[in-house]
Write a protein that holds these residues in place. Structure first.
Motif, short mmCIF file in Angstrom:
data_model
loop_
_atom_site.label_atom_id
_atom_site.label_comp_id
_atom_site.label_asym_id
_atom_site.label_seq_id
_atom_site.Cartn_x
_atom_site.Cartn_y
_atom_site.Cartn_z
N ASN A 130 45.49 51.61 35.13
CA ASN A 130 45.69 52.95 35.69
C ASN A 130 46.56 52.80 36.92
OD1 ASN A 130 42.92 51.69 36.62
ND2 ASN A 130 43.71 52.89 38.35
N SER B 225 39.99 54.82 36.56
CA SER B 225 40.34 53.76 35.62
C SER B 225 40.44 54.32 34.20
CB SER B 225 39.27 52.67 35.64
OG SER B 225 39.06 52.25 36.96
N GLU C 263 33.94 48.90 35.85
CA GLU C 263 34.46 47.55 36.02
C GLU C 263 33.34 46.51 36.21
OE1 GLU C 263 35.28 50.19 37.67
OE2 GLU C 263 37.43 50.50 37.57
N LYS D 142 51.60 49.62 38.74
CA LYS D 142 50.34 50.23 39.20
C LYS D 142 50.48 50.85 40.59
CE LYS D 142 46.21 48.39 39.05
NZ LYS D 142 45.26 49.32 38.45
N SER E 158 42.66 46.97 36.17
CA SER E 158 42.48 48.17 35.33
C SER E 158 43.81 48.85 35.06
CB SER E 158 41.51 49.14 36.00
OG SER E 158 41.94 49.41 37.32
MG MG Z 1 41.07 49.16 39.28
#
Ligand code: MG
Ligand code: AMP
Length: 325
Positions: free
Chosen positions: A143, A149, A178, A57, A141
């Motif tokens: 992404n 996201s 989220e 990430k 998340s």
């Molecule tokens: Mg996030």
């Protein structure tokens, strides 16, 4: 890396959960849908696997992850359950509410903190995966950090194909935003991140939710220190119709992508109009990704009022535009 793709269209939930849990048990990473956004998951007690999440990430190391659990028994092994926690859990779990509680586990698993962020997702695949692993799953998340996201399978493919062991395709997520993060580790409720569950819903239970000021927030919730959710193109925000008119005059030479709930009387290069704020929330990140992929120069987005789900949409847009820094 070869990424195994599993899909609810071709595999049963049990089959998906068994294979995903096997991969997690072996120290692998699995992307799966939740009711909020897609998460990239690892066995919370496998430090190597957890570190891999931070690597792929490109996430700052001081930004702790949320533990996803399946049962209250599992919660009890990792966190202290207070009466306030019980009340919130009874009303809102499974669902888009993350609680910060006092931790019961070694600090090496809680990113050096004495608190822990926990939630029980309201998605059958996510729950079954955690149930079969029989251990909590940390899952931020799915992404690259800083980008919008992932709320659908295609977004996950763009960011993580070839970088994770398995991706579960469960279609579009329900909320698209989220979870709401509330710190109750000191027996009062403090909002650390607005999210899919509105504060009004929590306050309806006669629980006062305090809003942390900006500096306290950065101290308590490291994740809020960083720029988030940003599209590649400039994102410009407006509050009302007259703001919008002046923006459009200002940028009249640019190709504009518009997103919001106001119906426009005039033509623009690209416009995405939402029927209501629930739809705005659900489509927010996918619309930002869409505008990045088509021929527009700038994105102009409506800031909704700071209440209900509008509070979370505002928060994400302000962070995405970079104007809070
Ligand atoms: Mg996030
Ligand atoms: P995400 O990046 O969407 O997975 O969100 C995780 C959020 O929870 C970030 O804003 C973190 O800073 C926050 N968080 C996780 N653990 C803790 C904790 N122990 N105390 C405060 N905030 C936390």
């Amino acid at each position: 890396m070869n990424t195994i793709i599993l899909s609810t269209k071709e595999n049963s939930v049990d089959e998906i959960a068994n294979r995903a849990a096997y991969i997690l048990r072996s120290g692998g990473l699995v992307v799966f849908p939740t009711e909020t956004v897609y998460g990239v998951g690892a066995d919370a007690f496998n430090i190597n696997a957890v570190n891999k999440i931070f690597d792929i990430k490109k996430r700052a190391k001081d930004n702790p992850l949320i533990f996803h659990i399946f049962s209250l028994d599992m919660l009890n092994t990792i966190a202290e359950i207070t009466p306030l926690a019980k009340k919130l859990i009874k009303h809102f779990w499974p669902g888009p509410l993350t609680l910060i509680l006092k931790s019961k586990i070694e600090r090496k698993f809680t990113f050096g903190l004495d608190t822990i962020a926990v939630r029980m997702p309201d998605n059958l695949i996510a729950l079954k995966i955690v149930e079969k692993l029989r251990k909590p799953v940390v899952a931020p998340s799915a992404n690259i950090s800083g980008k919008p996201s992932s709320t659908d399978f295609e977004h996950v493919l763009q960011d993580f194909h070839g970088k994770v062991d398995c991706i579960v395709n469960g279609g579009g997520t329900v909320y698209g935003i989220e979870s709401t993060v509330i710190d109750i580790s000191e027996n009062k409720a403090i909002l650390l991140r607005p999210g899919a569950l509105s504060i009004e819903d929590i306050e309806n239970l006669d629980i006062k939710v305090a809003l942390a000021d900006k500096w306290e927030l950065k101290k308590r919730s490291p994740g809020t220190r960083y720029r988030h959710y940003a599209p590649d193109k400039p994102l410009i925000l407006f509050e009302n119709q007259s703001d919008l008119k002046s923006m459009l005059d200002l940028y009249n030479n640019a190709k504009i992508g518009y997103m919001g709930t106001y119906k426009l009387m005039f033509d623009l290069d690209k416009k995405i109009i939402f029927r209501n704020l629930e739809e705005y929330g659900r489509m927010l990140f996918s619309t930002l990704r869409y505008f990045d992929s088509v021929d527009v120069d700038i994105i102009i987005a409506q800031l909704p009022e700071n209440k209900g789900i509008g509070r979370a949409i505002r928060d994400r847009l302000i962070r995405a535009s970079g104007i809070d820094r």
